[in-house]
Write a protein that holds these residues in place. Structure first.
Motif, short mmCIF file in Angstrom:
data_model
loop_
_atom_site.label_atom_id
_atom_site.label_comp_id
_atom_site.label_asym_id
_atom_site.label_seq_id
_atom_site.Cartn_x
_atom_site.Cartn_y
_atom_site.Cartn_z
N LYS A 62 29.22 -53.08 15.47
CA LYS A 62 30.16 -53.35 16.57
C LYS A 62 30.97 -54.63 16.39
O LYS A 62 31.31 -55.31 17.36
CB LYS A 62 29.44 -53.39 17.94
CG LYS A 62 28.57 -52.20 18.18
CD LYS A 62 29.37 -50.91 18.11
CE LYS A 62 28.51 -49.79 17.62
NZ LYS A 62 29.26 -48.71 17.02
N THR A 65 33.62 -52.71 12.11
CA THR A 65 33.34 -51.91 10.92
C THR A 65 34.37 -50.80 10.72
O THR A 65 34.93 -50.65 9.63
CB THR A 65 31.94 -51.25 11.04
OG1 THR A 65 31.03 -52.18 11.62
CG2 THR A 65 31.44 -50.76 9.71
N THR A 66 34.59 -50.02 11.76
CA THR A 66 35.47 -48.85 11.65
C THR A 66 36.88 -49.28 11.27
O THR A 66 37.54 -48.67 10.42
CB THR A 66 35.50 -48.10 13.00
OG1 THR A 66 34.16 -47.96 13.48
CG2 THR A 66 36.15 -46.75 12.89
P1 PAP Z 1 29.96 -49.76 13.88
O1 PAP Z 1 29.56 -51.09 13.36
O2 PAP Z 1 28.86 -49.06 14.59
O3 PAP Z 1 30.61 -48.88 12.86
P2 PAP Z 1 32.37 -50.88 14.96
O4 PAP Z 1 33.48 -50.09 14.44
O5 PAP Z 1 32.11 -52.21 14.34
O6 PAP Z 1 31.04 -50.00 15.02
O7 PAP Z 1 32.55 -51.20 16.48
C1 PAP Z 1 33.29 -50.48 17.38
C2 PAP Z 1 34.15 -51.48 18.12
O8 PAP Z 1 35.34 -51.68 17.35
C3 PAP Z 1 34.55 -50.96 19.46
O9 PAP Z 1 34.77 -52.12 20.26
P3 PAP Z 1 34.68 -52.08 21.85
O10 PAP Z 1 33.38 -51.45 22.21
O11 PAP Z 1 34.75 -53.51 22.29
O12 PAP Z 1 35.85 -51.30 22.31
C4 PAP Z 1 35.84 -50.26 19.11
O13 PAP Z 1 36.68 -50.03 20.20
C5 PAP Z 1 36.45 -51.24 18.14
N1 PAP Z 1 37.43 -50.62 17.25
C6 PAP Z 1 37.32 -49.45 16.57
N2 PAP Z 1 38.42 -49.22 15.87
C7 PAP Z 1 39.27 -50.26 16.10
C8 PAP Z 1 40.58 -50.58 15.66
N3 PAP Z 1 41.25 -49.79 14.84
N4 PAP Z 1 41.13 -51.73 16.11
C9 PAP Z 1 40.47 -52.55 16.95
N5 PAP Z 1 39.22 -52.29 17.39
C10 PAP Z 1 38.63 -51.17 16.98
#
Ligand code: PAP
Length: 316
Positions: A62, A65-66
């Protein structure tokens, strides 16, 4: 660099706790891992043979990563796929950049990775100290992204609620999770050791470890995309810049763009996680909607204490 000697002790000899979400955790070399990840982590440590062209994306869950997966895949493959034909339109970033411990070594101890075209891009949530030795000893590059712990905690909890892990989304559940977070007892915790491990590795060898912050990407994506490309030895040419390629990649990988793709709106990742749950709000400062002032103060104090003298600062 000095690294702890890896042991292949069995999980049952190590300290164990139950995580707030009900999953059993084991403490290995100072890092809390879900028990189910212990074997894949050991398998990766034993068998992964890094190549100098490899790219490893490393994060606390979180922390972005994505987003980092989408950006790095696009930057590294920009001469292979035109933007309008990128696999990101039909595959999730997690499908394109697998996790070592959650995908690659999940089912097999020693999968054949030799035929994956270069640059191979993998990801991990492992602490720096747990990385397979070959990653640390070859010229492969590591990109780390971290996020201010207040938003990271809230994002993680909301993710678990959305995927219906552990308790319901009530304040008592939040309090319990918060307490364990502050003690560092959760999957891939504690956050301070995770972040400091990569921070120190970056200070020691900035050409090997790039250290990014989610908040900086939100503030100025163009400069961060350029930074990633330069770090990978793939800087944007003047012609590419004039063609607007940086904006195209930033736009494609933006929260709104990825969230609205059909592939990210439906389906599941890792058998149980809704693809849509990886795209919640994507904001800096959303913690203020969930944490009481006392909770926020406690995390800020922890950050002050743990990061004191490191030079690390976070925008919250
Ligand atoms: P993971 O480590 O389990 O893969 P990860 O992608 O790090 O998850 O975390 C998701 C967070 O990144 C979410 O944050 P939020 O809960 O505060 O909303 C998600 O919305 C955010 N996120 C995913 N994709 C993007 C993006 N392209 N730009 C900005 N934030 C993003």
């Amino acid at each position: 660099m000095k690294f702890p000697k890896m042991s292949s002790r069995s999980c049952s000899e190590l300290e164990q706790r139950e995580s707030w979400d009900g999953s059993p955790l084991v403490k290995y070399c100072g890092c809390w891992l879900q028990v189910m990840l212990f074997r894949p982590v050991l398998a990766a440590q034993k068998h992964f043979k890094a190549k100098s062209t490899d790219i490893l994306l490393s994060t606390m869950p979180k922390s972005g990563t994505t987003w980092l997966k989408a950006l790095t895949f696009s930057i590294a493959n920009r001469n292979v796929f035109p933007i309008d034909q990128t696999p990101l339109l039909t595959s999730t970033p997690h499908m394109l950049v697998p996790f070592l411990e959650l995908n690659v070594y999940w089912e097999q101890d020693n999968p054949d990775l030799e035929n994956i075209p270069s640059p191979r891009i993998f990801s991990t949530h492992m602490h720096f100290e747990l990385l397979p030795v070959s990653i640390r000893e070859t010229d492969c590059r590591i990109i780390y992204i971290c996020r201010n712990p207040l938003d990271q905690f809230v994002s993680h909890i909301q993710f678990l609620f959305r995927n219906k892990f552990g308790k319901d989304a009530d304040p008592a559940a939040m309090d319990e999770a918060f307490e364990m977070y502050c003690q560092g007892i959760y999957s891939f915790g504690p956050f301070w050791d995770h972040i400091l491990g990569y921070w120190n590795a970056h200070l020691e060898n900035p050409g090997k470890v790039l250290f990014l912050k989610y908040e900086d990407l939100k503030e100025d994506i163009t400069s961060q995309v350029k930074k990633i490309a330069e770090f990978l030895g793939l800087p944007f040419s003047q012609e590419e810049e004039e063609q607007g390629l940086i904006d195209q990649i930033s736009g494609l990988c933006s929260f709104e763009s990825l969230r609205n793709l059909a592939v990210n709106k439906t389906g599941i990742t890792l058998g149980v996680l809704k693809n849509s749950s990886f795209f919640r709000k994507g904001q800096v400062g959303d913690w203020a909607n969930y944490l009481t002032p006392a909770m926020a103060e406690r995390i800020k104090k922890l950050m002050d204490t743990k990061f004191e003298g490191s030079g690390l600062l976070f925008k919250t």
